[in-house]
Design a protein around this motif. Sequence first.
Motif, PDB file in Angstrom:
ATOM      1  N   TYR A  75      14.974  -6.855  -0.835  1.00  0.00           N
ATOM      2  CA  TYR A  75      14.451  -6.918  -0.526  1.00  0.00           C
ATOM      3  C   TYR A  75      13.236  -5.890  -1.237  1.00  0.00           C
ATOM      4  CZ  TYR A  75      10.724  -5.722   2.603  1.00  0.00           C
ATOM      5  OH  TYR A  75       8.989  -4.970   3.238  1.00  0.00           O
TER       6      TYR A  75
ATOM      7  N   TYR B 139      14.027 -10.948   4.968  1.00  0.00           N
ATOM      8  CA  TYR B 139      14.395  -9.658   5.312  1.00  0.00           C
ATOM      9  C   TYR B 139      15.220  -9.316   6.707  1.00  0.00           C
ATOM     10  CZ  TYR B 139      15.485  -4.404   5.104  1.00  0.00           C
ATOM     11  OH  TYR B 139      15.946  -3.115   5.675  1.00  0.00           O
TER      12      TYR B 139
ATOM     13  N   ALA C 278      18.472  -5.830   1.981  1.00  0.00           N
ATOM     14  CA  ALA C 278      18.014  -4.452   2.117  1.00  0.00           C
ATOM     15  C   ALA C 278      17.896  -3.933   0.041  1.00  0.00           C
ATOM     16  CB  ALA C 278      18.298  -3.487   2.449  1.00  0.00           C
TER      17      ALA C 278
END
Length: 123
Positions: free
Chosen positions: A44, A34, A41
């Motif tokens: 993640y 990440y 995002a």
Amino acid sequence: MSELSRSSKYRATPDLPLPDAERERLVERLNTAYESGKVGADAYQGLLDTVFSATTLGQVAPVVEALPGEVTYDVPAVIHSGTQRPGELAAARPASPILGVAIAGGVVLAILVLLGVLGVILF
């Protein structure tokens, strides 16, 4: 990023419990991916939820597939590189004198055994 092989522990033994150490290792890999921008995002957060809710190795297989490959060695396997160019043969090493003595001794021993056997048969 790529499909796991059948021999991967996540595919070969999907019903085994997910150890805490493995979960922590996956979280570290996920955080690194990440931070480096290799995992977005949105992905993640979903992958992180999957890691924390998983109880078996098979349940984290999608997370492992989404992570970039992992280097599993520190030093390449090349131990010694020769001095000749690629494709050239190295010069032959000289034969060991011990090898010559061993061969000569074996021949003498074989002759003695053969003479002994013939001597027993003939006399």
